[in-house]
Enzyme design. Structure first.
Site, mmCIF file in Angstrom:
data_model
loop_
_atom_site.group_PDB
_atom_site.id
_atom_site.type_symbol
_atom_site.label_atom_id
_atom_site.label_comp_id
_atom_site.label_asym_id
_atom_site.label_seq_id
_atom_site.Cartn_x
_atom_site.Cartn_y
_atom_site.Cartn_z
ATOM 1 N N CYS A 130 9.590 53.880 31.944
ATOM 2 C CA CYS A 130 9.347 53.416 30.568
ATOM 3 C C CYS A 130 8.235 52.387 30.524
ATOM 4 C CB CYS A 130 10.621 52.827 29.997
ATOM 5 S SG CYS A 130 11.367 51.629 31.104
ATOM 6 N N LYS A 176 27.890 56.696 29.630
ATOM 7 C CA LYS A 176 27.508 58.105 29.501
ATOM 8 C C LYS A 176 26.182 58.277 30.230
ATOM 9 C CE LYS A 176 25.304 60.979 27.548
ATOM 10 N NZ LYS A 176 24.373 61.945 28.195
ATOM 11 N N GLY A 201 16.829 56.254 20.011
ATOM 12 C CA GLY A 201 17.108 54.871 19.603
ATOM 13 C C GLY A 201 17.190 54.758 18.088
ATOM 14 N N GLU A 219 16.695 49.764 24.681
ATOM 15 C CA GLU A 219 15.559 49.725 25.614
ATOM 16 C C GLU A 219 14.897 51.077 25.520
ATOM 17 O OE1 GLU A 219 14.666 47.145 27.330
ATOM 18 O OE2 GLU A 219 16.429 45.875 27.551
ATOM 19 N N GLY A 233 16.725 54.685 26.594
ATOM 20 C CA GLY A 233 16.288 56.071 26.432
ATOM 21 C C GLY A 233 15.086 56.127 25.517
ATOM 22 N N SER A 234 14.937 57.246 24.845
ATOM 23 C CA SER A 234 13.736 57.458 24.040
ATOM 24 C C SER A 234 13.799 56.703 22.715
ATOM 25 C CB SER A 234 13.575 58.948 23.767
ATOM 26 O OG SER A 234 14.705 59.417 23.056
ATOM 27 N N THR A 235 12.641 56.420 22.177
ATOM 28 C CA THR A 235 12.552 55.757 20.870
ATOM 29 C C THR A 235 13.185 56.630 19.796
ATOM 30 O OG1 THR A 235 10.604 54.539 21.538
ATOM 31 C CG2 THR A 235 10.902 54.847 19.172
ATOM 32 N N GLU A 236 12.993 57.946 19.941
ATOM 33 C CA GLU A 236 13.558 58.886 18.967
ATOM 34 C C GLU A 236 15.087 58.742 18.883
ATOM 35 O OE1 GLU A 236 12.772 62.751 20.450
ATOM 36 O OE2 GLU A 236 13.682 63.750 18.738
ATOM 37 N N GLU A 288 3.838 58.730 24.818
ATOM 38 C CA GLU A 288 4.381 58.554 26.162
ATOM 39 C C GLU A 288 4.415 59.918 26.852
ATOM 40 O OE1 GLU A 288 8.575 57.500 26.284
ATOM 41 O OE2 GLU A 288 8.104 55.946 27.733
#
Ligand code: NAP
Ligand code: MG
Length: 476
Positions: free
Chosen positions: A291, A183, A240, A257, A235-238, A388
């Site tokens: 990143c 995706k 994740g 990641e 992608g983003s920590t959020e 970030e």
């Protein structure tokens, strides 16, 4: 003063179709819901194409195709034969490198010199490297005779390195005998779709690689699908965290990641001209949409003023503008939303008392652009030192001793990368060993190789991509 350059536009060998469907089971398939969305060129805001919106039904069809291919073709195939397909994809990427580079730049906004010399080159390298592993996997997991693949992998990638992240996910997965549903990010689906065409032309068996386009909901449907054995997410920590919650209690494996806020540490004994080039590469590469960007600069006090002066002079020479121009250093910000996010964080830096320095160039009237920027007078509590920004904005702080630099560098929830600049080998080793970061570059920044594992600590995620370590996620 920046020299005046004549425009040097890359020609566009790539034909963009008005509309793209999903690539499922080796065929091009319209969305079950019939809906499409626009992907735009962030350099001009012009629409490039309409792309299928992936529904849960589309995801279901793709996972079923991947399962069939896994059971019937790909897993039973001799590993040496699988390798031939992976090599073929690698060679096709090399052969179509100009097309891929131009398309990556059009869809994502990065300078052509980066997509041409970095993204596409690295993407091909990942397929070449992993093709070599396909029939040698017994050496990847010591003590295991013939490791097994995991099954169907759901791969979800962001917009900052669209083709390269797709390659990071697909190459190891299929080399290890898994099949994939990818995706791509909503704003940058086109090179993933060209990669799907390349898989088709390489006669990769249908269903081994599937691409379902769409937004976050499409990604969420892939994460939730019970037929997926492993999620590989960048992608983003959020997001994740959302994924981790979604798969809790299932048998799904996952690698994440995520984001970063890397420290780039410059000691007073460092060769400063080289360090300044490393700082520039660390934060302005790919408009700072990286990143592992060196977004927190820690400078030893005695050289702070000199580094700031040299950096201010250096960013005046950076050329911001048309990403298709071969002289452009900083291209377009990927989307209006990302542009707004950067602007908001820059405003917070000013409001919290940091001092903003920016290059003085004019920006194109259309498209989303941001000048190379850095902040001085930054304190560790400022949002620009903690969050970030994911744009061409650097936060500069100081330190006195190596231990203070280490403490400040590690004072972050992230831990993806770091840089150390000193002319003393022992000092770089001392500092590097104590930094909680997945990758530490000494007197360098942003160096990548498929044989070198990449990944994070803490909120930067877990699991490694690349190298032998990266194979573990795709084997059981
Ligand atoms: P993002 O919002 O997390 O999106 C990443 C991918 O996940 C996109 O394909 C996105 O689709 C999809 N997605 C969104 N919500 C989802 C959900 N609930 N479930 C499943 N998938 C979902 O991140 P981004 O803003 O695109 O990318 C920037 C971030 O990626 C930064 O934080 C950066 O540090 C990180 N990054 C990390 C690495 C690394 O190796 N550690 C490398 C590159 C980037 P849409 O595009 O449609 O939203
Ligand atoms: Mg786009």
């Amino acid at each position: 003063m920046a020299l005046a350059y004549a425009p040097s536009l890359e020609t566009t060998p790539v034909r963009i179709a008005p509309r793209y469907d999903h690539f499922i089971g080796g065929r091009w398939v319209a969305s079950a819901g019939g809906e499409t969305f626009a992907t735009v060129n962030p350099a001009t805001e012009a629409e490039l194409a309409q792309v299928a919106v992936g529904t849960p039904d589309d995801v279901d069809r793709a996972v079923a195709a991947a399962r069939r291919a896994y059971e019937q073709t790909w897993r039973p195939m001799r590993p040496a034969d699988r390798a031939k397909y992976v090599y073929r994809i690698a060679r096709a990427i090399t052969e179509r490198s100009r097309e891929l580079a131009v398309l990556e730049t059009l869809d994502g906004g990065k300078p052509i010199k980066e997509s041409r010399d970095f993204d596409v080159v690295q993407a091909a390298a990942h397929f070449f490297y992993h093709a070599g592993w396909a029939d040698k996997l017994r050496y990847a997991l010591p003590g295991r005779d013939e490791p097994e693949p995991v099954g169907v992998v759901g791969s979800i990638v962001p917009w900052n390195f669209p083709l390269l992240m797709a390659a990071w996910k697909i190459a190891p997965a299929i080399a290890c005998g898994n099949t994939v549903v990818l995706k791509p990010a909503e704003t940058t689906p086109l090179t993933a779709l060209l990669l799907a065409q390349i898989c088709e032309e390489a006669e990769l068996p249908p269903g081994v690689v599937n691409v379902v386009t769409g937004d976050g909901q499409t990604g969420a449907a892939l994460v939730a699908h019970p037929g997926v054995d492993k999620i590989a997410f960048t992608g983003s920590t959020e997001v994740g965290k959302i994924i981790q919650k979604a798969i809790a209690g299932t048998r799904k494996r996952v690698t994440l990641e995520l984001g970063g806020k890397a420290a780039n540490i410059v000691f007073a004994d460092a060769p400063l001209d080289q360090a300044v080039e490393g700082i520039v590469n660390g934060i302005y590469f790919n408009q700072g949409h990286v990143c592992c960007a060196g977004s927190r600069l820690l400078v030893q006090e005695p050289v702070h003023d000199e580094v700031v002066e040299r950096l201010a002079a250096r960013i005046e020479t950076l050329r911001v503008g048309d990403p298709l121009d071969k002289n452009t250093d900083i291209g377009a910000i990927n989307s209006a939303a990302q542009h707004a996010k950067i602007a908001e964080l820059v405003a917070s830096g000013i409001a919290e008392g940091a001092v903003l320095h920016q290059q003085s160039c004019a920006l194109p009237e259309r498209g989303w652009y941001h000048r190379a920027s850095f902040f001085t007078n930054v304190s560790q509590s400022h949002r620009i030192a903690r969050e970030e920004i994911f744009g061409p904005v650097l936060s500069i702080m100081t330190f006195r001793t190596a231990d203070e630099a280490i403490e400040k560098a590690n004072n972050t929830p992230y831990g993806l990368s770091a840089g150390v600049w000193t002319d003393k080998g022992a000092k770089s080793m001392y500092v590097a060993q104590r930094l909680a970061a997945g990758v530490v570059w000494c007197s360098a920044f942003n160096q990548f190789d498929p044989s070198s594992p990449f990944g994070g600590y803490r909120e930067s995620g877990f699991g490694r991509e690349g190298g032998v370590a990266g194979l573990h996620a795709y084997l059981s």
